[in-house]
Design a protein around this motif. Structure first.
Motif, short mmCIF file in Angstrom:
data_model
loop_
_atom_site.label_atom_id
_atom_site.label_comp_id
_atom_site.label_asym_id
_atom_site.label_seq_id
_atom_site.Cartn_x
_atom_site.Cartn_y
_atom_site.Cartn_z
N THR A 97 6.09 51.12 83.00
CA THR A 97 7.30 51.33 82.21
C THR A 97 8.54 50.92 83.00
N VAL A 98 8.59 51.30 84.28
CA VAL A 98 9.72 50.93 85.14
C VAL A 98 9.83 49.41 85.22
N ARG A 99 8.71 48.75 85.47
CA ARG A 99 8.73 47.29 85.59
C ARG A 99 9.13 46.61 84.29
N ILE A 100 8.60 47.10 83.18
CA ILE A 100 8.90 46.47 81.89
C ILE A 100 10.37 46.67 81.52
N ALA A 134 12.94 43.67 81.21
CA ALA A 134 13.64 43.46 79.94
C ALA A 134 15.15 43.40 80.15
N VAL A 135 15.67 44.29 80.99
CA VAL A 135 17.11 44.26 81.30
C VAL A 135 17.48 42.93 81.93
N LEU A 136 16.69 42.48 82.89
CA LEU A 136 16.99 41.21 83.57
C LEU A 136 16.85 40.02 82.62
N LEU A 137 15.83 40.03 81.77
CA LEU A 137 15.68 38.95 80.79
C LEU A 137 16.88 38.92 79.83
#
Length: 180
Positions: A5-8, A12-15
């Motif tokens: 969840t942290v990675r996704i 998503a924020v960075l994308l």
């Protein structure tokens, strides 16, 4: 599950931020100019590129040192930009999430640095094999696209719905409800 969840969420924020910067590059370049950064055009593309690469690596190679290093570098650069603005006493509007969501650079970016460090640590140390690989990138990008479209279209749909309700009530009150 927490690590995925942290990675996704971080990916998503960075994308999203990279996409917004690439879609409206002038707004982010203005931020870099206000910070008196050298070569704002090149730097804007570089930051967006690093955000994209970091997002993909968070989803495909989370345990790699380069992934953690890029997350830390991005967090530090965000905090560094805020520090520059604060030290200079400059009111710098950051188009970090796109031109429509400009916010003042400052304490928020500094406060988020520990969060970026936690993302790097979690991805590097605690990553399971859950949601890792090209499919994770595709699913994250698809969900992000859908969320962005809904976010853009929902206000329009609500306004249209309200307008149709007003027209419907006017139509009913005028006695024109019979089909002539």
């Amino acid at each position: 599950m927490i690590d995925a969840t942290v990675r996704i969420v971080a990916a998503a924020v960075l994308l999203y931020t990279a996409g917004q910067k690439l879609a409206a590059p002038i707004a982010f370049r203005r931020t870099l100019v206000a910070l008196r950064m050298p070569r704002p055009r090149v730097l804007a593309v570089l930051v967006s590129g690093v955000e994209l690469v970091t997002a993909v690596l968070l989803l495909t190679a989370p345990r790699a040192w380069v992934t953690a290093g890029l997350v830390i570098a991005l967090g530090a650069s965000f905090a560094g930009a805020a520090s520059i603005a604060l030290v200079r006493g400059a009111s710098v509007r950051c188009a970090c999430f796109g031109g429509k969501s400009e916010a003042k650079l400052g304490w928020t970016q500094l406060a988020l640095l520990p969060l970026w460090l936690a993302v790097a640590w979690t991805a590097h140390r605690d990553s399971s094999d859950l949601l890792v690989g090209p499919d994770a990138v595709a699913v994250t990008a698809l969900v992000l696209c859908l969320a962005t479209v809904v976010r853009q279209l929902l206000p329009l749909a609500l306004r249209s719905w309200s307008y149709l309700k007003v027209l419907e009530s006017q139509w009913a009150s005028s006695g024109s409800s019979s089909p002539h």
